[in-house]
Every structure is written in structure tokens, then in C-alpha cells.
Scaffold this active site. Structure first.
Site, PDB file in Angstrom:
ATOM      1  N   LYS A 184     -35.171   3.916 -15.179  1.00 29.99           N
ATOM      2  CA  LYS A 184     -34.825   4.686 -13.980  1.00 29.99           C
ATOM      3  C   LYS A 184     -33.490   5.397 -14.218  1.00 29.99           C
ATOM      4  O   LYS A 184     -32.428   4.790 -14.148  1.00 29.99           O
ATOM      5  CB  LYS A 184     -34.722   3.792 -12.745  1.00 29.99           C
ATOM      6  CG  LYS A 184     -34.866   4.604 -11.474  1.00 29.99           C
ATOM      7  CD  LYS A 184     -34.093   4.093 -10.302  1.00 29.99           C
ATOM      8  CE  LYS A 184     -32.645   4.464 -10.309  1.00 29.99           C
ATOM      9  NZ  LYS A 184     -32.303   5.885 -10.278  1.00 29.99           N
ATOM     10  N   VAL A 221     -35.200   3.267  -4.990  1.00 27.71           N
ATOM     11  CA  VAL A 221     -36.419   3.112  -5.797  1.00 27.71           C
ATOM     12  C   VAL A 221     -36.117   2.161  -6.971  1.00 27.71           C
ATOM     13  O   VAL A 221     -36.985   1.438  -7.447  1.00 27.71           O
ATOM     14  CB  VAL A 221     -36.944   4.494  -6.252  1.00 27.71           C
ATOM     15  CG1 VAL A 221     -37.976   4.375  -7.344  1.00 27.71           C
ATOM     16  CG2 VAL A 221     -37.539   5.225  -5.049  1.00 27.71           C
ATOM     17  N   GLY A 222     -34.849   2.120  -7.363  1.00 29.11           N
ATOM     18  CA  GLY A 222     -34.438   1.167  -8.401  1.00 29.11           C
ATOM     19  C   GLY A 222     -34.598  -0.269  -7.947  1.00 29.11           C
ATOM     20  O   GLY A 222     -34.788  -1.181  -8.755  1.00 29.11           O
ATOM     21  N   GLU A 260     -23.702  -3.671 -17.579  1.00 31.51           N
ATOM     22  CA  GLU A 260     -22.572  -2.920 -18.160  1.00 31.51           C
ATOM     23  C   GLU A 260     -21.940  -2.175 -16.999  1.00 31.51           C
ATOM     24  O   GLU A 260     -22.522  -1.218 -16.489  1.00 31.51           O
ATOM     25  CB  GLU A 260     -23.081  -1.892 -19.179  1.00 31.51           C
ATOM     26  CG  GLU A 260     -23.744  -2.469 -20.385  1.00 31.51           C
ATOM     27  CD  GLU A 260     -22.767  -2.977 -21.416  1.00 31.51           C
ATOM     28  OE1 GLU A 260     -21.546  -2.900 -21.180  1.00 31.51           O
ATOM     29  OE2 GLU A 260     -23.230  -3.471 -22.446  1.00 31.51           O
ATOM     30  N   CYS A 293     -16.575   4.854 -18.725  1.00 36.16           N
ATOM     31  CA  CYS A 293     -16.226   3.504 -18.265  1.00 36.16           C
ATOM     32  C   CYS A 293     -15.179   2.853 -19.155  1.00 36.16           C
ATOM     33  O   CYS A 293     -14.426   2.001 -18.707  1.00 36.16           O
ATOM     34  CB  CYS A 293     -17.474   2.647 -18.228  1.00 36.16           C
ATOM     35  SG  CYS A 293     -18.350   2.689 -19.785  1.00 36.16           S
ATOM     36  N   GLU A 392     -11.400   1.454 -10.326  1.00 37.21           N
ATOM     37  CA  GLU A 392     -11.856   2.482 -11.259  1.00 37.21           C
ATOM     38  C   GLU A 392     -11.950   3.813 -10.514  1.00 37.21           C
ATOM     39  O   GLU A 392     -12.652   3.920  -9.513  1.00 37.21           O
ATOM     40  CB  GLU A 392     -13.232   2.091 -11.799  1.00 37.21           C
ATOM     41  CG  GLU A 392     -13.756   3.073 -12.806  1.00 37.21           C
ATOM     42  CD  GLU A 392     -15.106   2.652 -13.364  1.00 37.21           C
ATOM     43  OE1 GLU A 392     -16.016   2.425 -12.564  1.00 37.21           O
ATOM     44  OE2 GLU A 392     -15.225   2.558 -14.589  1.00 37.21           O
TER      45      GLU A 392
HETATM   46  P1  NAD Z   1     -24.203   3.711  -9.802  1.00 31.13           P
HETATM   47  O1  NAD Z   1     -23.975   2.259  -9.884  1.00 31.13           O
HETATM   48  O2  NAD Z   1     -24.013   4.397  -8.517  1.00 31.13           O
HETATM   49  O3  NAD Z   1     -25.691   4.074 -10.267  1.00 31.13           O
HETATM   50  C1  NAD Z   1     -26.198   3.689 -11.517  1.00 31.13           C
HETATM   51  C2  NAD Z   1     -27.705   3.650 -11.448  1.00 31.13           C
HETATM   52  O4  NAD Z   1     -28.117   2.645 -10.535  1.00 31.13           O
HETATM   53  C3  NAD Z   1     -28.350   4.946 -10.964  1.00 31.13           C
HETATM   54  O5  NAD Z   1     -29.541   5.156 -11.697  1.00 31.13           O
HETATM   55  C4  NAD Z   1     -28.674   4.622  -9.514  1.00 31.13           C
HETATM   56  O6  NAD Z   1     -29.735   5.382  -8.993  1.00 31.13           O
HETATM   57  C5  NAD Z   1     -29.063   3.156  -9.608  1.00 31.13           C
HETATM   58  N1  NAD Z   1     -28.951   2.388  -8.368  1.00 31.13           N
HETATM   59  C6  NAD Z   1     -28.099   2.605  -7.340  1.00 31.13           C
HETATM   60  N2  NAD Z   1     -28.284   1.657  -6.393  1.00 31.13           N
HETATM   61  C7  NAD Z   1     -29.260   0.836  -6.843  1.00 31.13           C
HETATM   62  C8  NAD Z   1     -29.886  -0.344  -6.321  1.00 31.13           C
HETATM   63  N3  NAD Z   1     -29.529  -0.861  -5.163  1.00 31.13           N
HETATM   64  N4  NAD Z   1     -30.856  -0.925  -7.049  1.00 31.13           N
HETATM   65  C9  NAD Z   1     -31.205  -0.433  -8.248  1.00 31.13           C
HETATM   66  N5  NAD Z   1     -30.654   0.671  -8.796  1.00 31.13           N
HETATM   67  C10 NAD Z   1     -29.691   1.298  -8.096  1.00 31.13           C
HETATM   68  O7  NAD Z   1     -23.275   4.324 -10.939  1.00 31.13           O
HETATM   69  P2  NAD Z   1     -23.037   5.841 -11.266  1.00 31.13           P
HETATM   70  O8  NAD Z   1     -22.172   6.414 -10.187  1.00 31.13           O
HETATM   71  O9  NAD Z   1     -24.321   6.509 -11.593  1.00 31.13           O
HETATM   72  O10 NAD Z   1     -22.197   5.717 -12.632  1.00 31.13           O
HETATM   73  C11 NAD Z   1     -20.826   5.534 -12.666  1.00 31.13           C
HETATM   74  C12 NAD Z   1     -20.472   4.075 -12.890  1.00 31.13           C
HETATM   75  O11 NAD Z   1     -21.087   3.566 -14.065  1.00 31.13           O
HETATM   76  C13 NAD Z   1     -18.998   3.850 -13.113  1.00 31.13           C
HETATM   77  O12 NAD Z   1     -18.545   2.763 -12.344  1.00 31.13           O
HETATM   78  C14 NAD Z   1     -18.888   3.515 -14.581  1.00 31.13           C
HETATM   79  O13 NAD Z   1     -17.795   2.736 -14.946  1.00 31.13           O
HETATM   80  C15 NAD Z   1     -20.163   2.830 -14.829  1.00 31.13           C
HETATM   81  N6  NAD Z   1     -20.495   2.896 -16.245  1.00 31.13           N
HETATM   82  C16 NAD Z   1     -20.408   1.752 -16.998  1.00 31.13           C
HETATM   83  C17 NAD Z   1     -20.686   1.800 -18.335  1.00 31.13           C
HETATM   84  C18 NAD Z   1     -20.592   0.582 -19.198  1.00 31.13           C
HETATM   85  O14 NAD Z   1     -21.195   0.572 -20.241  1.00 31.13           O
HETATM   86  N7  NAD Z   1     -19.880  -0.442 -18.812  1.00 31.13           N
HETATM   87  C19 NAD Z   1     -21.076   2.996 -18.920  1.00 31.13           C
HETATM   88  C20 NAD Z   1     -21.149   4.127 -18.136  1.00 31.13           C
HETATM   89  C21 NAD Z   1     -20.868   4.056 -16.781  1.00 31.13           C
END
Ligand code: NAD
Length: 488
Positions: A184, A221-222, A260, A293, A392
Site C-alpha cells: 500500500k 484502506v491500510g 521504520e 527520516c 520530527e
Molecule cells: P504516514 O505515517 O502518515 O503514512 C505512511 C503510510 O501509512 C502511508 O501509506 C499511509 O497511507 C499509511 N497509513 C496512514 N494511516 C494508516 C493506518 N491507520 N493504517 C494503515 N496505514 C496507514 O507517514 P508519511 O507522512 O507518509 O511519511 C513521513 C513519515 O515517515 C515521517 O515521520 C518519516 O520520518 C517517516 N519515515 C521513516 C523512515 C524510516 O525508515 N524510519 C523512512 C521514511 C519515512
């Protein structure tokens, strides 16, 4: 550069529209214009994808045929290579990533090894371990072995900031270890994922159902993935807030979660470092708009040399060129969305309110009237207890924190809910290593070294996550352990 993307989902080996027929817009964050559309998957599409992944795991030879898996991963690698330039322009268009960064971590680095390394490891991975013989109950010697096996159906949920890198670093190990999956992607950046889906369907022998890709404008949807009893494991990259929610949702079915998450990593300049050579480079947190990140966003310098360090950092910020991400001289493009821009500006404001001083930047660039840009921003006179030092920001913002001595530096470094990455610089590598052993974080760059690689485990301590991606540890994440015994 072409920007016409694939709009279909991949379910059970077929490229399909959403069952509802709905689509949603893919927006270019630089121009704020609609690039095109993507199928808008719903819970029904996700359930179909999960059923396909389950069937593929339970009824095909995928989990037990290592040669097939290796061949398929290498085919996918070749297919991606064939559309490398289309992937590049799509990343620039939908992520707003500077094209320069696609030649490194955003595209070329993962393309070079994220699939091939796990594919090659299929041959040498320790799939079984001989425990020797034993007679634990006094009734006869038993020969015992430990077997490593696929875990089953993995739900892979990814963010928008480094989409291809993160997708490939998940698909490689997940598939190499014999699992099937449902991916997803983030709604902000759907096309790179749907392109990968099309390449899987059209140019590889990956059996139907082994990889399914469902894009949706609805984050929830996740949640169908995280709660489904048909899914054996979740592999997630994203924010810590969503990670918590996923862990809670997965608890009903007791599925393991590999998380992650976010970071607030240090860039610790020790008192014996070459300040002039080191500190200007701290502005690299602005590359790709700070949307990484692992970026070392807390610059820590000795209090006795704070003013001099501010000047050096400002010199570094003066060199951060930003604007149109298709221009190869730019290090920074826009943020991915208006929502992210507002969030980052809100953090800068909170820094001001809590007593930090904006040494440069701090707002929207006056010369760019389109696109979700934020100026490269240096916040000084920051105390580690401030919100801008604890949370962050995920934008082009560096905070500068003074410390008294090494012990104080270690204390401040560890005074964080996160522990993902970081950097330490010293004139003496042993000094840097001694401090590194005391910092609670998953990866560290010492004196400018780079820890990154498909063979290098990456992940977080504390609220930066659970588990490791890449490396042997990353392969083991996606296995189950079975212990067997038979009369010797
Ligand atoms: P997010 O957590 O908002 O979304 C990530 C994914 O999760 C998206 O595909 C989203 O649709 C899905 N999602 C959201 N709510 C969900 C739920 N309740 N159930 C299942 N899936 C759900 O993050 P973002 O804004 O897309 O990305 C930025 C964040 O990601 C930052 O905090 C960053 O630090 C982190 N990040 C971490 C790493 C790492 O490897 N540690 C790498 C890249 C980004």
C-alpha cells in the site's frame, strides 16, 4: 521528461481499475498542477488483494522454490533498469524530489542493489542450522535442526518521501525469503508504485498474487491490511504516530509488526573536530526539503564555540540552492504537500514562541509563488527541551543546540524519544567511536562515513521503530523459525 503514469492497481497478477471505478488526482508539488489520476482503491480492492496474496502463498511453490524467486527478482531489476529514466522523472514530478538526489539515494542507489543483494543472498542465507544430537528425556538420541521459512503474507505500507527506495528495500527481502505481499503506497506518490506493478505484471514471471499493489486516497484502506486475519505480518515505514496505530490494530490478530518510523537525529561536532570543514555541511538536512527520516537535524556544538559555529552553519545555508527540482543545480525542491508545508511552518513558529532565534529562512520563499516551498531554516539558541528539538519536523529546518562537554553531549543526544540515525565528527576516530557506543541510535555516520547499503541493517531504537531493514537482520525479519527433531 515524461510524466504520464500508470493508473491501475495490481491484484492477482492483473492490472485493474478500482472496483468502484473511482480515481484520484496525482498532484505535482512544484507546480500544484494535476499530473494525472490513479485508481482509488477501497477496502473491497484491498480484500481482493489480500485474498490473492493468501492464495498465492498457500497454493503455489513460491515459498519453496528459491530458483524461481531469484529469477523473478533479477527480472524485476532488469525491468526497472529499462524504465529508470521514466521512474526518475516521475519521482521528480510527484515527489518534488530534486533530480540530483535521484542519482543517489532516491533512485540509483536502491536500483543498484535493493533487489539484487537479497536475490543473491537466497543462495547463501542460513536456511537451516544443525543443532546436533541430544537425549533430553533419557529415551534416545534425537537429531535436531532449525529451519528458516517464509512468514506468509506480508502487508507492506510505505510513505511518500523516498518511495522507490523504500518499496524496493521491502520487496527485495520480503520476496527473497519466500513471502507474498500486498503493497500500500502513500497516496501522495502513487505512480512509482503502480509503474513497479505494471513491470511485475508485464515483464516478470512473478506468479499472480505474489505481489499486489493497492493505492488509495484513503489512509484507512491500510487498516484493512493491519487487521486482516489473512495477513501474517506488517512491514511499515512512516510516522511514529501511524506506527503506534498500526501496532495497536495488529494486536487483535497478534501479527508481528516491523516498524521504520521517525527520527530526530544528532549531528554532534566534538570539540576536537575541524569546525570549518564540518559545520557548513550540516545544512545538508535541507536536501530534498528535509524530508528524510535519517537526517541529522539536531546540530550539537560546544557552548564555548557556539557563535563561531552559527557563522559557519549560516555559510552552509547560504549555499543551499533550491527551487525547480528538474534543475540539476538545485538541492531542494518543494515539500510534498500543502499540509506538510503548513506543518513545517507551524514548527518554525513554535520554535520562535519557545525562544529560538531564526538565524536564516523561517518562511515561504518570496520568489516562488507556486509550489509548496519552505526556505532553508536555521534555528539557533535552541534548548533540547523545545518542541523543535524533540519532535520530527520533516522539513528543511536545522536546530542548533549547545553542550558543555562529552557527557553533556551524550545526555542531550539520548534525551529524545527517537533513536534512528546520526552523525559524530571528531579529529580522532577513537574519540568518535567512544561517543558512538554511548548514543542510543540504530545507525551512525562517523567522520562523514556512510553506513548505507542493501547489506547494512537500518532501523531505530526507542520510538524510531522495531526491527531492521536490509542486511542479514533484514532478511531474518521476514522469516519464521521452525525447530524439528528425528531419531538419530
Ligand atoms: P504516514 O505515517 O502518515 O503514512 C505512511 C503510510 O501509512 C502511508 O501509506 C499511509 O497511507 C499509511 N497509513 C496512514 N494511516 C494508516 C493506518 N491507520 N493504517 C494503515 N496505514 C496507514 O507517514 P508519511 O507522512 O507518509 O511519511 C513521513 C513519515 O515517515 C515521517 O515521520 C518519516 O520520518 C517517516 N519515515 C521513516 C523512515 C524510516 O525508515 N524510519 C523512512 C521514511 C519515512
Amino acid at each position: 521528461m515524461t510524466t504520464v503514469g500508470e493508473h491501475r492497481l495490481l491484484i492477482d497478477g492483473k492490472l485493474v481499475d478500482a472496483a468502484s471505478g473511482a480515481t484520484f488526482d496525482n498532484i505535482n508539488p512544484t507546480t500544484e498542477e494535476v499530473l494525472g489520476v490513479t485508481a482509488d482503491g477501497t477496502a473491497a480492492d484491498m480484500e481482493a488483494a489480500i485474498a490473492a496474496a493468501r492464495r498465492a502463498f498457500d497454493t503455489t511453490t513460491w515459498a519453496t522454490d528459491p530458483e524461481l524467486r531469484k529469477r523473478c527478482l533479477l527480472q524485476l531489476q532488469a525491468a526497472l533498469e529499462g524504465e529508470r529514466e521514466e521512474l526518475r522523472s516521475e519521482l521528480v514530478a510527484e515527489v518534488g524530489c530534486p533530480v540530483l538526489i535521484t542519482y543517489g539515494p532516491q533512485l540509483d542507489a536502491p536500483l543498484s542493489e535493493a533487489l539484487t543483494w537479497p536475490a543473491e543472498m537466497i543462495d547463501t542465507f542460513a536456511w537451516s542450522r544443525d543443532l546436533g544430537t541430544k537425549d533430553p528425556f533419557g529415551i534416545g538420541e534425537t537429531q535436531r535442526e532449525v529451519w528458516k521459512e517464509a512468514i506468509g503474507v506480508v502487508g507492506v505500507i510505505v510513505p511518500w518521501n523516498f518511495p522507490v527506495e523504500i518499496i524496493l528495500n521491502k520487496l527485495g527481502p520480503v520476496l527473497a525469503m519466500g513471502n507474498t505481499c500486498v503493497l500500500k503506497p502513500a497516496p501522495d506518490t502513487p505512480w512509482n508504485a503502480t509503474r513497479i506493478g505494471r513491470l511485475i505484471a508485464e515483464q516478470t514471471d512473478i506468479p499472480p498474487g505474489v505481489v499486489n499493489i493497492v493505492v488509495s486516497s484513503d489512509h484507512l484502506v491500510g487498516e484493512v491490511l493491519t487487521t486482516s486475519p489473512l495477513v501474517d505480518m506488517i512491514a511499515f515505514t512512516g510516522s511514529t504516530a501511524t506506527g503506534r496505530r498500526i501496532m495497536a490494530a495488529a494486536s487483535d490478530t497478534l501479527k508481528p509488526v516491523f516498524l521504520e518510523l521517525g527520527g530526530k537525529s544528532i549531528n554532534l561536532v566534538l570539540d576536537d573536530a575541524d569546525f570549518a570543514a564540518t559545520i557548513p555541511g550540516a545544512s545538508s538536512v535541507c536536501f530534498h526539503g528535509g524530508q528524510g527520516c535519517a537526517m541529522p537535524t539536531r546540530l550539537m556544538v560546544p557552548r564555548s564555540r557556539y557563535d563561531e559555529s552559527v557563522e559557519l552553519a549560516l555559510a552552509g545555508f547560504a549555499g543551499v540552492s533550491y527551487g525547480d527540482p528538474t534543475d540539476a543545480s538545485n538541492l531542494m525542491g518543494p515539500l510534498v504537500s500543502q499540509k506538510q508545508r503548513e506543518r513545517v511552518l507551524g514548527y518554525i513558529e513554535s520554535g520562535r514562541e519557545q525562544g529560538a532565534r531564526v538565524a536564516c529562512g523561517g518562511g515561504r520563499p518570496a520568489h516562488l509563488d507556486k509550489g509548496w516551498f519552505v526556505e532553508p531554516t536555521l534555528l539557533v539558541d535552541v534548548d533540547n527541551s523545545m518542541k523543535v528539538a524533540q519532535e520530527e519536523i520533516f522539513g528543511p529546518v536545522l536546530v542548533m543546540i549547545p553542550y558543555e562537554d562529552d557527557d553533556d553531549a551524550v545526555r542531550i543526544a539520548n534525551d529524545s524519544p527517537y533513536g534512528l540515525s546520526g552523525a559524530i565528527t571528531s579529529g580522532d576516530l577513537d574519540h568518535a567511536k567512544a561517543i558512538a557506543r554511548r548514543v542510543r541510535t540504530g545507525t551512525l555516520s562517523l567522520n562523514g562515513g556512510i553506513w548505507y547499503g542493501a547489506d547494512a541493517p537500518f532501523g531505530g531504537y526507542k520510538q524510531s521503530g522495531i526491527g531492521r531493514q536490509c542486511g542479514i537482520e533484514g532478511l531474518e525479519m521476514f522469516t519464521q523459525t521452525k525447530t524439528v527433531g528425528w531419531p538419530a
